[in-house]
Write an enzyme that holds these catalytic residues in place. Structure first.
Site, short mmCIF file in Angstrom:
data_model
loop_
_atom_site.label_atom_id
_atom_site.label_comp_id
_atom_site.label_asym_id
_atom_site.label_seq_id
_atom_site.Cartn_x
_atom_site.Cartn_y
_atom_site.Cartn_z
N GLN A 191 0.84 -1.20 0.00
CA GLN A 191 0.00 0.00 0.00
C GLN A 191 0.88 1.25 0.00
OE1 GLN A 191 -3.52 -0.37 0.36
NE2 GLN A 191 -3.71 1.80 -0.01
N PHE A 192 1.37 1.65 -1.18
CA PHE A 192 2.24 2.83 -1.24
C PHE A 192 1.53 4.10 -0.84
CE2 PHE A 192 0.27 3.34 -5.36
CZ PHE A 192 0.30 4.71 -5.59
N THR A 193 0.20 4.12 -0.93
CA THR A 193 -0.53 5.35 -0.61
C THR A 193 -0.47 5.70 0.88
OG1 THR A 193 -2.63 4.16 -0.39
CG2 THR A 193 -2.10 5.07 -2.57
#
Length: 149
Positions: free
Chosen positions: A78-80
């Protein structure tokens, strides 16, 4: 590294119409990696997360860990989690690690959890994923390796 963890009764992740990971009971982990992260951060999280006492005992107190209750993990990249929303209306993701570094640390994280005896299911790194879960409690925590510095 930053992990949002949710205690769940059941969870699954679907990629391109196919279930790639599914658990009946345990934790859903949203895992973000930043540019400054290293194997030391992975080690810290693997020692911390499976042993957090966030599952209830017979008296309803959070006294049991994932290891105590025999739960599983659904791990989702989950890079966000490193989206910066301080300016403007569009998040800036400059703090997120480049895909190659992030994938390597994410895979090491999952492998070390498995090596520690945890059953781990995953999504597909870098793909659009549909994640569904039944949050138990709800219990949701954030574990950030920067907090130990």
């Amino acid at each position: 590294m930053r992990v949002v963890l949710q205690r769940s009764i059941e969870a699954k992740v679907v990629v391109d119409g196919k279930v790639t990971g599914q658990i009946d009971f345990g934790l859903v982990l949203l895992v973000g990696v930043t540019q400054d992260d290293s194997v030391d951060d992975v080690d810290y999280l693997v020692k911390k997360i499976p042993h957090l006492r966030i599952f209830e005992d017979e008296a309803g107190k959070m006294n049991h860990s994932l290891m105590d209750v025999g739960g599983s993990i659904l791990s989702i990249s989950q890079f966000t989690l490193y989206g910066d929303t301080r300016k403007g209306r569009r998040p800036n993701f400059m703090a997120a690690a480049k895909p190659t570094q992030a994938e390597e640390l994410y895979n090491q994280f999952n492998q070390q959890l498995m090596d520690a005896g945890v059953h781990v299911e995953t999504g597909v790194f870098g793909e659009m994923m549909d994640v569904s879960l039944t949050n138990d409690g709800p219990v949701t925590l954030i574990v950030d390796t920067d907090d130990r510095k």
